[in-house]
Design a protein around this motif. Structure first.
Motif, mmCIF file in Angstrom:
data_model
loop_
_atom_site.group_PDB
_atom_site.id
_atom_site.type_symbol
_atom_site.label_atom_id
_atom_site.label_comp_id
_atom_site.label_asym_id
_atom_site.label_seq_id
_atom_site.Cartn_x
_atom_site.Cartn_y
_atom_site.Cartn_z
ATOM 1 N N THR A 67 -3.624 -6.847 -4.499
ATOM 2 C CA THR A 67 -4.597 -7.887 -4.192
ATOM 3 C C THR A 67 -3.933 -8.971 -3.360
ATOM 4 O OG1 THR A 67 -6.156 -9.495 -5.106
ATOM 5 C CG2 THR A 67 -4.125 -9.144 -6.347
ATOM 6 N N SER A 86 0.826 -1.215 0.000
ATOM 7 C CA SER A 86 0.000 0.000 0.000
ATOM 8 C C SER A 86 0.854 1.256 0.000
ATOM 9 C CB SER A 86 -0.941 0.002 1.206
ATOM 10 O OG SER A 86 -1.938 -0.985 1.070
ATOM 11 N N ASP A 110 -6.330 -0.273 -4.513
ATOM 12 C CA ASP A 110 -5.807 -0.859 -3.272
ATOM 13 C C ASP A 110 -6.832 -1.843 -2.716
ATOM 14 O OD1 ASP A 110 -4.587 -1.512 -0.933
ATOM 15 O OD2 ASP A 110 -4.387 0.542 -0.171
ATOM 16 N N GLU A 111 -6.729 -3.099 -3.133
ATOM 17 C CA GLU A 111 -7.650 -4.158 -2.709
ATOM 18 C C GLU A 111 -9.109 -3.691 -2.750
ATOM 19 O OE1 GLU A 111 -6.426 -6.978 0.490
ATOM 20 O OE2 GLU A 111 -5.031 -5.369 0.993
ATOM 21 N N GLN A 151 -9.599 0.665 -0.410
ATOM 22 C CA GLN A 151 -10.312 -0.502 0.086
ATOM 23 C C GLN A 151 -11.744 -0.148 0.476
ATOM 24 O OE1 GLN A 151 -8.070 -2.756 3.044
ATOM 25 N NE2 GLN A 151 -6.147 -2.055 2.155
ATOM 26 N N SER A 152 -11.932 1.035 1.043
ATOM 27 C CA SER A 152 -13.280 1.525 1.325
ATOM 28 C C SER A 152 -13.700 2.461 0.203
ATOM 29 C CB SER A 152 -13.317 2.272 2.664
ATOM 30 O OG SER A 152 -12.457 3.399 2.637
ATOM 31 N N GLN A 179 -18.640 0.265 -4.212
ATOM 32 C CA GLN A 179 -17.339 0.090 -4.842
ATOM 33 C C GLN A 179 -17.416 0.374 -6.340
ATOM 34 O OE1 GLN A 179 -15.312 0.528 -2.418
ATOM 35 N NE2 GLN A 179 -13.903 -1.034 -3.101
ATOM 36 N N GLY A 204 -11.763 -6.480 -1.681
ATOM 37 C CA GLY A 204 -11.447 -7.357 -0.556
ATOM 38 C C GLY A 204 -12.594 -7.597 0.403
#
Length: 285
Positions: free
Chosen positions: A200, A53, A167-168, A89-90, A149, A171
């Motif tokens: 990932t 990250s 960034d993922e 990620q969020s 997302q 996930g």
């Protein structure tokens, strides 16, 4: 690798990248060198703590490296810019704005002189790309996690960045939703020839999406230990990928690295520049 990826010169050139957070402590990662071609999809895999990250944040201009340089499209990356779109990620959506409003906010930052209708029409194209036209007037609280997302991805694409940094992003999603969005991402990238750098932890996801897969050794003092060429055909899909005879040799190699070799590389102090480039024994089709 796809024939439509430019090989004339690297679109992104990373040299000697390192990050140390406290004096006297070993760097999280060091001697990180790689290139990315224009239109190439890169996935980076490694255990937590290896600095994935942080590398992405350096590429985004959100964090400064302790050493090394990042050159993108002939210019050094020295801070954030609209030539790079980031999906975290969020979802990081503005809760008081609708889907349409969140996209418009990003588009207006890119094109402040555009009239309202042009901003709306431009954003609508990307909302449609991720299949959310019917939810355009809804606010984030009314959306599922997968839909949020999708809005984040649409927002990143709407500013038409030169490079997309992920960034993922999938996930936290269930397997079915993740698969649907992966398919949408593949379709959009194929249509736009977008350059992508993605973190990932999902080996199958990396094989589905990436042209090349970067494998990080364990931190601290992590490095890119191997660069794996994805020799499966670009026409691969989630439904058929596991039937390709190249799939399991490639998957087994990645899993084996994550389970054993990443730790061994770090503990033995191996010079990763001496490690071979991995491909399957079969020719790409």
């Amino acid at each position: 690798m796809s024939n439509d990826i430019s090989t004339s010169r690297p679109f992104v050139q990373v040299d000697g990248l390192a990050k140390t957070y406290r004096a006297g402590q070993p760097p999280v990662f060091e001697k990180v060198d790689f290139t990315i071609a224009r239109g190439e999809f890169i996935c980076i895999i490694g255990h937590s703590g290896c600095g994935k990250s942080t590398i992405l944040n350096v590429l985004a201009g959100l964090e400064r490296a302790s050493a090394g340089t990042v050159i993108m499209d002939g210019r050094e990356v020295a801070g954030p810019g609209l030539d790079r779109g980031v999906v975290f990620q969020s979802h990081a959506l503005l809760p008081w704005l609708t889907v349409e409003g969140n996209i418009a906010f990003a588009v207006k930052s890119r094109h402040p002189d555009w009239p309202k209708e042009q901003v709306r029409a431009h954003g609508a194209r990307f909302i449609d790309m991720v299949g959310l036209t019917s939810a355009a007037r809804k606010k984030p609280a009314e959306l599922s996690g997968g839909m949020k997302q999708r809005v984040g991805i649409a927002r990143a694409f709407a500013v038409e960045p030169k490079m997309l940094l992920l960034d993922e992003p999938f996930g936290a999603l269930d397997a079915l939703t993740r698969g649907v969005i992966q398919d949408e991402l593949l379709a959009i990238c194929a249509a736009t020839r977008q350059t992508v750098f993605m973190i990932t932890h999902d080996v199958d996801e990396a094989i589905l999406l990436a042209d090349r897969i970067f494998l990080m050794s364990n931190g601290p003092q992590a490095r890119i230990a191997e660069i794996v060429m994805n020799t499966l055909p670009k026409s691969r899909t989630r439904a058929t990928i596991h039937h390709d005879p190249q799939f399991y040799p490639l998957r087994n190699h990645l899993v084996d690295f994550l389970l054993r070799r990443s730790k061994n590389v770090q503990q033995a102090g191996i010079d990763v520049t001496d490690l071979p480039l991995f491909t399957t024994d079969l020719e790409p089709t």
